[in-house]
Design a protein around this motif. Structure first.
Motif, PDB file in Angstrom:
ATOM      1  N   THR A   1      -7.168   0.391 -12.205  1.00 37.60           N
ATOM      2  CA  THR A   1      -7.077   0.724 -10.789  1.00 37.60           C
ATOM      3  C   THR A   1      -6.411   2.086 -10.637  1.00 37.60           C
ATOM      4  N   HIS A   2      -7.033   2.966  -9.855  1.00 37.34           N
ATOM      5  CA  HIS A   2      -6.446   4.280  -9.609  1.00 37.34           C
ATOM      6  C   HIS A   2      -5.392   4.164  -8.508  1.00 37.34           C
TER       7      HIS A   2
ATOM      8  N   PRO B   1      -2.533   1.488  -4.562  1.00 33.63           N
ATOM      9  CA  PRO B   1      -3.932   1.749  -4.935  1.00 33.63           C
ATOM     10  C   PRO B   1      -4.577   2.730  -3.965  1.00 33.63           C
TER      11      PRO B   1
ATOM     12  N   GLN C   1      -9.997   1.003  -3.846  1.00 33.63           N
ATOM     13  CA  GLN C   1      -9.637   0.553  -5.186  1.00 33.63           C
ATOM     14  C   GLN C   1      -9.058  -0.852  -5.065  1.00 33.63           C
TER      15      GLN C   1
ATOM     16  N   GLN D   1      -3.916   5.685 -13.555  1.00 37.97           N
ATOM     17  CA  GLN D   1      -4.772   4.514 -13.740  1.00 37.97           C
ATOM     18  C   GLN D   1      -3.927   3.404 -14.344  1.00 37.97           C
TER      19      GLN D   1
END
Length: 56
Positions: free
Chosen positions: A25-26, A45, A49, A21
């Motif tokens: 944002t992952h 991303p 995302q 993360q």
């Protein structure tokens, strides 16, 4: 759902099989490039995302 985040301080521990993360944002780690003095770490991303706005 509780998320336990672990900070990564050593870039040798980055793995493409894990999700990170970054600023909400992952992302998935792709690899690194650059030089020893100026390394750059590449993240992509995950689907659906996007970066969150700086001001909410």
């Amino acid at each position: 759902m509780e998320t336990n985040l672990i900070k990564v301080y050593d870039p040798t521990l980055l793995s493409s099989s894990k999700v990170y993360q970054i600023n909400g944002t992952h992302c998935r780690y792709l690899g690194d490039e650059g030089t020893i003095q100026h390394p750059q770490y590449l993240f992509l991303p995950l689907p659906n995302q996007r970066k969150k706005p700086a001001f909410d």
